[in-house]
Design a protein around this motif. Structure first.
Motif, short mmCIF file in Angstrom:
data_model
loop_
_atom_site.label_atom_id
_atom_site.label_comp_id
_atom_site.label_asym_id
_atom_site.label_seq_id
_atom_site.Cartn_x
_atom_site.Cartn_y
_atom_site.Cartn_z
N ARG A 83 0.86 -1.16 -0.20
CA ARG A 83 -0.24 0.03 0.17
C ARG A 83 0.89 1.31 -0.08
NH1 ARG A 83 -4.78 2.16 -1.19
NH2 ARG A 83 -5.89 2.96 0.52
N GLU A 84 0.23 2.44 -0.58
CA GLU A 84 1.28 3.43 -0.44
C GLU A 84 1.12 4.02 0.82
OE1 GLU A 84 -1.37 3.37 -4.17
OE2 GLU A 84 -1.66 2.70 -2.23
N LYS A 85 2.24 5.15 1.05
CA LYS A 85 2.24 5.66 2.35
C LYS A 85 2.18 7.24 2.17
CE LYS A 85 5.35 3.85 5.05
NZ LYS A 85 6.65 3.48 5.54
N GLY A 87 0.31 9.54 -2.85
CA GLY A 87 1.21 8.91 -1.87
C GLY A 87 2.21 8.33 -2.43
N ASP A 112 11.49 10.07 0.57
CA ASP A 112 10.24 9.41 0.81
C ASP A 112 10.45 8.08 -0.19
OD1 ASP A 112 8.74 10.71 2.37
OD2 ASP A 112 8.25 12.05 0.75
N TYR A 146 10.65 4.00 1.20
CA TYR A 146 9.49 3.02 1.01
C TYR A 146 10.11 1.48 1.07
CZ TYR A 146 5.52 0.84 -0.12
OH TYR A 146 4.23 0.03 -0.08
N ASP A 175 -4.16 2.09 10.00
CA ASP A 175 -3.06 1.45 9.68
C ASP A 175 -2.55 0.78 10.97
OD1 ASP A 175 -0.24 0.81 9.33
OD2 ASP A 175 0.38 2.64 8.36
N ASP A 229 0.27 0.03 12.14
CA ASP A 229 1.50 0.71 12.55
C ASP A 229 1.27 1.76 13.28
OD1 ASP A 229 2.72 -1.77 11.28
OD2 ASP A 229 3.06 -0.72 9.36
N TYR A 230 0.05 2.34 13.28
CA TYR A 230 -0.07 3.74 13.75
C TYR A 230 -1.40 3.76 14.91
CZ TYR A 230 3.25 6.26 10.66
OH TYR A 230 4.35 6.49 9.80
N GLY A 245 4.15 8.96 6.87
CA GLY A 245 4.60 7.85 6.57
C GLY A 245 3.48 6.58 6.91
N LYS A 246 2.37 7.02 7.24
CA LYS A 246 1.18 6.13 7.44
C LYS A 246 0.51 5.58 6.08
CE LYS A 246 -3.14 6.21 10.22
NZ LYS A 246 -3.93 7.03 11.21
N ARG A 247 0.02 4.58 6.30
CA ARG A 247 -0.58 3.67 5.06
C ARG A 247 -2.14 4.27 5.38
NH1 ARG A 247 3.78 0.47 5.30
NH2 ARG A 247 4.57 -0.32 3.35
#
Length: 530
Positions: free
Chosen positions: A65-67, A97, A215, A219, A292, A294-295, A406-408
């Motif tokens: 997925r893009e970030k 993204g 960026d 990635y 996301d 991760d966040y 940086g979040k998806r």
């Protein structure tokens, strides 16, 4: 067998399988081929999700997925008064993204591929350099987008512009061919470093976008644990967050266990009413709890708890539609610490891959990277640009999906594989933004509850509800006059649309072990097998 959105891409994948490649090899080749011949969603400027089931039962899920760029921030699409600036997250350079497709394909190949990387990228290079004939649908779409391509690309993309494209016209993409050659020769570095990265950064500078060389260099796609669950004797293998598709699909199929859909029949008022009411509740959960991981601590275990899921239908009435304003997200147990296109592939060993990949809306941000020949995504619109504010698909989002560097961004993509009695049963997925989840849901029920073939399940008329806006979107004729009237009398607001809902690609393993492909007649989709 390979089923994809374009006959040429399916042929490319099948040719790789014939040469001894496995399902991942074919997936890589199909991805790059779609980036050439299906530019509205196939891409190297976007991202996606891949779900793998190997013949021995081992599973894997790849998140490419893009970030959000490092300079992104939660209020970047708001004016000084805190109001959303129309179209800023949807078109143009700020909408993009950081692309993930190339790194995703490199990582998939490094871990599971068998044929040499250059052999998998070469078919796409040939298509871009030599050209390919446009289908009627692709010619029409290029004509429709002409003015946006001119408006949002800083350097006029003459190679894609013409007063009028016609079916059968040859489209050649020499700049994209050179970009693909760099990817063929240098792998990941051919996109995220060097000439291609420079071209992307220069495009961002001209268009006042946010993606930088740093960026791109930073990635990385992420391997995640596939989401698995059981419903009605089938094992569901799908994508975990930041896709909402897997969780929502499991919730919907789990709710269906307690209702006699087979007895009620396909698209009858009773069946459709239940499905709409289930979708209403599941999409309310999606809006509040998913983002996301991760966040944000997504409560995956709580959302998949069977008791929690079935309690969501408390208050369901078989006689009356629920007002969406009265439906709130549930409170699952807290987490423990810890235009899109789809293609499905099964190789001769029985390895299966389900891949959904996207630029978000058709042709993404409408920005061509000058000198590189490809479009950038507009995935920033998939964030909650403002909590409670709907995105371009009408989906409501909250804090879980707020913008952060940086979040998806949250996705509805639902690449899915089903097992029955421990054996491969179905590979399925769809395009269609917010309608992806309900499209996959309906197709699975069409096969498992209503006895449709794979092709019949994909051909069948579709409907969709996503909590808000509070209406039932339907394809013309999908519900029929009798069912439509009965649903209206129950209080449902029916909104027909002239276009199709979703575009799916599926493969069903028949009892004799043969494969049946289902290619969606709503597009140019095709199955190719041997």
């Amino acid at each position: 067998m390979v089923v994809s959105a374009h006959p040429l891409a399916s042929e490319v994948g099948a040719a790789i399988l014939k040469r001894g490649g496995n399902a991942i090899d074919a997936a890589v080749a199909v991805q790059f081929a779609l980036a050439v011949i299906y530019p509205d969603a196939g891409n190297i400027g976007g991202g996606g999700f891949l779900v793998l089931r190997q013949q021995n039962g081992n599973l894997a899920a790849l998140d490419y997925r893009e970030k959000a760029p490092a300079a992104a921030h939660r209020d970047m699409f708001l004016n000084e008064a805190g109001e959303v600036i129309k179209n800023l997250s949807f078109k143009g350079h700020l909408a993009a993204g950081v692309p993930g497709t190339v790194d995703g394909m490199v990582q998939a190949h490094d871990k599971y591929g068998s044929l040499p990387w250059p052999r998998l990228v070469q078919p796409a290079i040939d298509l871009a350099a030599k050209g390919f004939p446009l289908t009627e649908k692709e010619a029409e779409k290029l004509n429709e987008q002409r003015q946006d391509f001119i408006k949002y690309s800083t350097i006029k993309p003459d190679f894609i512009l013409r007063d009028k494209w016609r079916p059968g016209d040859t489209l050649r993409l020499p700049d994209l061919a050179r970009t693909l050659q760099r990817i063929r020769d240098k792998g990941r570095a051919g996109f995220y470093e060097g000439a291609t990265a420079d071209l992307i950064a220069e495009e961002m500078n001209r268009g006042e976008g946010m993606i930088t060389a740093e960026d791109l260099a930073g990635y990385r796609a992420v391997w995640r644990t596939p989401l698995t669950a059981y419903a009605n004797d089938y094992r569901i293998i799908s994508m975990p967050p930041p896709s909402s598709g897997g969780i929502a699909l499991v919730q919907l199929l789990t709710l269906a266990e307690d209702f006699p859909l087979e007895e009620w029949g396909w698209n009858t008022a009773a069946t459709a009413h239940f499905m709409i009411e289930a979708e209403r509740r599941v999409y309310a959960d999606r809006a509040k709890h998913l983002g996301d991981p991760d966040y944000y601590d997504v409560p995956v275990k709580g959302l998949l708890d069977v008791d929690y899921i079935k309690n969501r239908m408390k208050g369901f009435s078989p006689k009356q539609a629920t007002d969406s304003d009265a439906v709130l997200a549930g409170t699952p147990a807290p987490p423990e610490s810890p235009n899109t296109t789809h293609y499905s592939i099964v190789d001769s060993q029985g390895n299966a891959v389900s891949v959904t990949t996207t630029l978000n809306s058709s042709f993404g941000s409408k920005v061509f990277v000058a000198g590189a020949g490809f479009l950038l995504n507009n995935e920033m619109d998939d964030f909650s640009v403002k909590p409670g504010y709907p995105n371009s698909y009408g989906l409501i989002g909250g804090e879980a999906n707020a913008i952060a560097p940086g979040k998806r961004m949250l996705s509805s993509m639902t690449p899915t594989i089903l097992e029955k009695d421990g054996e491969l049963f179905m590979v399925i997925g769809s395009m269609g933004g917010s309608t992806i989840i309900t499209t996959v849901y309906q197709i699975i029920l069409n096969v498992t509850e209503h006895g449709h073939t794979m092709q019949g399940a994909i051909n069948a008329g579709r409907f969709h509800h996503q909590w808000k806006p509070d209406w039932v979107l339907t394809e013309w004729g999908a519900l029929g006059a009798d069912t439509g009237l009965k649903l209206w009398l129950k209080g449902h607001k029916i909104v027909p649309r002239t276009g199709g809902i979703g575009r799916a690609a599926g493969i069903l393993v028949l009892p004799n072990g043969k494969l049946e492909g289902g290619a969606d007649p709503r597009g140019d989709d095709a199955a190719s097998g041997f």
